[in-house]
Scaffold this motif. Structure first.
Motif, short mmCIF file in Angstrom:
data_model
loop_
_atom_site.label_atom_id
_atom_site.label_comp_id
_atom_site.label_asym_id
_atom_site.label_seq_id
_atom_site.Cartn_x
_atom_site.Cartn_y
_atom_site.Cartn_z
N LEU A 141 0.92 -1.21 0.06
CA LEU A 141 0.06 -0.09 -0.08
C LEU A 141 0.68 1.35 -0.12
CD1 LEU A 141 -2.86 -0.97 2.52
CD2 LEU A 141 -2.77 -1.17 0.12
N GLN A 142 1.81 1.36 0.80
CA GLN A 142 2.81 2.43 0.82
C GLN A 142 3.35 2.69 -0.57
OE1 GLN A 142 6.18 2.01 3.29
NE2 GLN A 142 6.76 3.99 2.96
N LEU A 143 3.90 1.61 -1.42
CA LEU A 143 4.63 1.89 -2.54
C LEU A 143 3.29 2.26 -3.50
CD1 LEU A 143 6.73 1.45 -4.43
CD2 LEU A 143 6.28 -0.98 -4.78
N ALA A 144 2.28 1.78 -3.66
CA ALA A 144 1.02 2.44 -4.24
C ALA A 144 0.88 3.78 -4.15
CB ALA A 144 -0.17 1.41 -4.46
N GLY A 145 0.70 4.06 -2.82
CA GLY A 145 0.32 5.60 -2.57
C GLY A 145 1.52 6.53 -2.92
N SER A 146 2.80 6.09 -2.79
CA SER A 146 3.68 7.11 -3.44
C SER A 146 3.77 7.18 -4.90
CB SER A 146 5.00 6.50 -2.77
OG SER A 146 5.43 5.20 -3.53
#
Length: 974
Positions: A141-146
């Motif tokens: 999720l962190q990678l997608a949000g960034s």
């Protein structure tokens, strides 16, 4: 498309800009006509562009598109669920043309499988490599949000079974909510399979020798069945029994007896025929059994350790005697002993990894080490530059203490293709280690062979050791195997070498391509005082041939299946050829510098008949020495442990008087005990627990108010070592984190240093901890749907279903503006216009003349209109009147006036002639203009010049008057 401004207040400057433009128009009197209008317009435009740049003008377009990242859980718990792959492709069929989709895979880590693109996923397939032993959904999720673009409506779709075991999913959801990114959830059902697992193996972490203890095994199962449970202690099976499990949790209790003192590793394994997952069928435990000390005796010659066994028995010290081939290949097993004694053991019989483990056991875990002398020990045994030499208090080579016969050595090394894969690299290391043992007066040569010999190092004196080592390092594997030619070539070159002792070492892992007679060749070697030793590597080598060659050449034959022993074999051969390493002159040892053993040895000791010569290390304590002087008994502290070197034997061959000495048993028992670990009862305790793939180590002190720096050395089963500095969390409490990739038993050596005195130790102890298998493989009956639903509600997302993939792209699209800054382009245009403004104000270009010259060059005559010709004549008349007004009274002579009138008349005549000339009459004929600084010439003067007659001379006063008229004319033009 539209315009917008970041700082619209700067647009108020447009009002003074209008007034400034009017003022410029009224005050620019020095410019006339078009030039004035152009200059005022340029300056106004430049200021307008600057104001627009300050206001932050932007043009924008309105976008209505979605950006969707699919975050796919690809951990091992998802391997049985493949329903999401067709769902992914079907969901993108419902997207709009401009909508973008991307895919991210997550396990322990997260990677981008495909970046955002308008293309659908019909041709997409997963190809990224991730660690699937853990589920870290928050990382995905962190990678997608960034990676979400600002101009699109963002959305994340999470495909998972909810089995999160690393990270915090809800915490990451809060961060995405703050960014305005909703998370849709596609909960995938975890497939039901037959699985049985060991949840835990427990036993007391501290035991006493002879104590009975219980092992508690917790087993979880998804089915009822019967299987087999096995318990191992140090890889030795101590229990094997049939167990019947029911669906759910099961517990079993076994009893056992703590027989041996030391650290012990326990392992429980399950075997069920119906089990579909094997990763969770093993569990570990660790315990330390306290009891009498125990010593491991490794003997090189079977039955040669009787005397040292008697010493240990008389001191009630437990021991175990093994050959070197029985040394353990697991680090934890060495922790079961307090000391290790190497009794005349050749280094060629101990592998490289085993030496590393012994060295680590001494330096990191305080295990003692003692080497006893003999013909196969120290330098004679090939320990030069080995890990065991590092741990001992002596060097194996003789560093310039005595005269050693010069040596001529040629190494014949097989470099055929079969020597690849590490064999040749170890052979090169062996050759280089041998060269490092030799001295400058020795001669060395290296010949590598495949189907033909190739001289890597021509036989030469060892004056440039560095160059020889570099040449050896250049050998590469290639070709077949032809032994006889290479050995014969080495023999022929050795005949020219000047040395007191000549030796050849042959190494190969294959068989010769030809069968030739070696009898005559070896006979010639012996005739010329040469010897040859051979080394056979692996089962593919011609053992019979190589052994017979070494026997005929009076050398030694070695066979090894462990290529890591090659360096020890080569260095042993180099030392064996010197022969002076064994000193066989009887002497009474002299007392050295060790004060602590003065009570044992100070009253006199028996004589020694022989020993192996070595060199003491700089910080070693020499307790007994020979007349050379060489160390007979030396000791030192190495890391956390202690080691002792006794350079004579213990069998009585070299030390018969010592064996018969009535104090022999007491002296040697004290020496052995000195090597035991010096750990005292520690006030510190170590606990560990696993959080995902990270182990937390916590140390607590039982003493109040203690302060110090805590360091930990962690070693796994493969000798991988990690050094940690533990951070204080409270008075007397410390913690640190350790990333782990595999389950198993880890040894930990803890040192506590005084905060004010780094050299002072407050405590040091060795313990262990267990890393279980990943929680990814646990049988988890908890339904994760509630947590996933909470994530969707938190971020404003939805719960999707496998039956309706089109739901992903349904819903409202928030239009977003894509802005493009115009400030920099406007500034560039303003700069270019500023340059043009300078040109307009500073340059006066006669455009009529430019047109005339252009048409003349292109071969055409300019045809002026009659009205234009008349206007030109009128302008000439005006210039004449202005010139008359500008002339001072009495300053112009009649000649000057006549000259001006003539010039004006000539110019008028030229204009009239141009107006009346027929088309196509060729180039325009014009006389110089008066305003150009050259007065018109009267016809009579022109005819005189053409005829070469006298030229009229104008008076000086007339020239001055003309210059003033021309200056006035030029000012008027500007």
């Amino acid at each position: 498309m539209g315009l917008q401004f970041k700082e619209p207040w700067f647009l108020l400057l447009l009002l003074p800009l209008i007034g400034f433009a009017v003022w410029m128009w009224r005050t620019k009197l020095q410019l006339l006509g078009t030039r004035k209008a152009l200059a005022v317009g340029l300056r106004t435009t430049i200021l307008l562009l600057l104001i627009l740049s300050l206001s932050g003008i932007q043009w924008f377009v309105t976008l209505e598109q979605k950006a969707v990242y699919y975050v796919v859980d690809r951990s091992d718990s998802m391997q049985s669920s493949k329903a999401y792959e067709p769902w992914l492709k079907a969901s993108t069929d419902a997207k709009a043309k401009d909508d973008q989709v991307g895919v991210i895979s997550t396990g322990l880590d997260a990677i981008v499988e495909r970046s955002l693109t308008p293309q659908s996923l019909n041709e997409f397939s997963f190809s990224g490599q991730i660690n699937r032993q853990f589920s870290n959904l928050a990382q995905g999720l962190q990678l997608a949000g960034s990676m979400m673009p600002e101009q699109s409506t963002p959305r994340v779709v999470l495909l998972t079974d909810g089995n999160e075991n690393v990270g915090d999913l809800l915490r990451q959801g809060k961060l995405l909510k703050d960014k305005g990114i909703p998370v849709d959830i596609l909960p995938l059902p975890k497939s039901v399979k037959k699985d049985v697992s060991i949840d835990s193996l427990k036993l007391p972490d501290k035991l006493y020798q002879g104590e009975k203890y219980t092992l508690e095994i917790a087993i979880a199962s998804t089915f009822a069945g019967t299987g087999e449970l096995r318990i191992y202690e140090e890889n030795q099976e101590i229990s094997k029994q049939s167990v019947t499990v029911e669906r759910g949790d099961n517990r079993f209790v076994l009893t056992s007896l703590a027989k041996e003192a030391g650290f012990h590793r326990y392992r429980a394994e399950l075997y069920f025929a119906e089990d579909e997952q094997a990763e969770n069928n093993i569990s570990y435990a660790f315990s330390r059994v306290t009891g009498p000390p125990k010593v491991l005796v490794v003997e090189g010659v079977t039955g040669s350790s009787g005397n040292i066994e008697s010493v240990l028995k008389s001191s009630f010290i437990g021991y175990e005697v093994i050959p070197p081939e029985m040394l353990s290949r697991e680090m934890a097993n060495y922790a079961a002993y307090d000391s290790i004694i190497l009794n005349n053991v050749s280094a060629t019989r101990i592998s490289g990894p085993q030496m590393d483990m012994i060295e680590t056991a001494v330096s990191s875990y305080g295990i003692g080490l003692m080497m006893l002398g003999g013909e196969d020990s120290y330098g004679m045994g090939g320990y030069f530059k080995t890990p065991i030499e590092k741990a001992l208090p002596v060097y194996m080579d003789l560093q310039g203490k005595r005269e050693i016969p010069s040596l001529g050595l040629i190494l014949v090394i097989d470099r055929s293709g079969s020597m690849g894969g590490g064999k040749l690299e170890l052979a090169k290391e062996a050759a280089m280690r041998t060269v490092e043992l030799m001295r400058e007066k020795d001669s060395v040569g290296v010949v590598a062979f495949d189907s033909t010999p190739w001289w890597v190092v021509e036989p030469q004196k060892l004056t440039d050791r560095k160059k020889v080592l570099e040449q050896i390092q250049s050998i590469q594997p290639a070709g077949g195997t032809e032994i006889f030619t290479a050995v014969d070539e080495a023999y022929q070159r050795m005949l020219k070498v000047e040395a007191q002792r000549k030796h050849i070492i042959l190494l190969t892992d294959g068989q010769s391509a030809t069968n030739q007679s070696y009898e005559q060749l070896t006979a010639n070697m012996l005739k010329n005082n040469m010897t040859l030793s051979s080394v056979a590597v692996g089962e593919g080598s011609d053992v019979q041939l190589l052994e017979s060659i070494a026997k005929m050449a009076k050398g030694r034959f070695y066979y090894t299946n462990d290529q890591s022993t090659l360096p020890a074999i080569f260095s042993r051969e180099a030392v064996m050829m010197a022969r002076t390493y064994i000193v066989d002159q009887p002497f009474i040892p002299a007392l050295g510098q060790t004060v602590e053993w003065k009570g044992l040895l100070g009253d006199g000791v028996p004589k020694i008949n022989a020993y192996v010569a070595v060199t003491p290390k700089e910080t070693a304590e020499v307790a007994l020495m020979s007349p050379e002087p060489d160390p007979l008994l030396a000791r030192w502290q190495y890391g956390s442990g202690r080691s002792v070197a006794w350079t004579s034997d213990i069998t009585g061959k070299w030390s018969a008087d010592w064996i018969a000495w009535d104090r022999f048993s007491n002296v040697f028992s004290q020496i052995i005990k000195w090597t035991f670990p010096q750990f005292q009862a520690s006030p510190f305790t170590l606990t560990s627990h696993l959080n995902g793939n990270e182990a937390s180590l916590d140390i607590k002190s039982s003493l109040p108010g203690i302060q110090g720096d805590v360091q930990a050395s962690i070693t796994d089963d493969t000798l991988g070592k990690t050094e940690l500095n533990l951070s204080p969390t409270a008075p007397g409490e410390y913690e640190s984190k350790l990333a782990v990739q595999k389950p198993g038993v880890y040894l930990a050596k803890i040192d506590v240093k005084d905060a004010t005195d780094k050299e002072k130790s407050l405590g040091s102890f060795t313990t262990g901890f267990v890393i279980p298998y990943s929680p990814e493989y646990k049988i988890n009956p908890v339904d994760p749907t509630g947590k996933l639903k909470q994530l969707a509600e938190l971020t404003g997302g939805r719960l999707l279903s496998l039956e309706r993939p089109e739901e992903v792209f349904q819903g409202e699209v928030k239009p977003k503006r894509q802005s493009h800054d115009m400030a920099m382009p406007l500034l560039i245009v303003a700069l270019l216009l500023w340059l043009l403004d300078i040109a307009v104000r500073r340059l006066s270009i006669p455009w009529e003349r430019v047109a005339v010259l252009w048409t003349a060059r292109s071969g055409r005559r300019l045809q002026p209109e009659p009205a234009a010709a008349a206007a030109g004549i009128e302008r000439l008349r005006q210039r004449k009147r202005l010139a008359g007004l500008a002339r001072p009274a009495g300053a112009a002579s009649s000649d000057g006036a006549t000259l001006l009138e003539r010039g004006a008349s000539a110019e008028v005549a030229d204009a009239a002639a141009s107006a009346s000339a027929p088309a196509g009459a060729g180039a325009v004929q014009s006389s110089p203009r008066a305003g150009d600084g050259a007065p018109s010439m009267p016809p009579s003067a022109a005819s005189n010049r053409a005829a070469g007659g006298p030229q009229p001379q104008a008076p000086a006063a007339s020239e001055q008057t003309m210059n003033r008229l021309l200056a006035a004319k030029n000012r008027k033009r500007r």
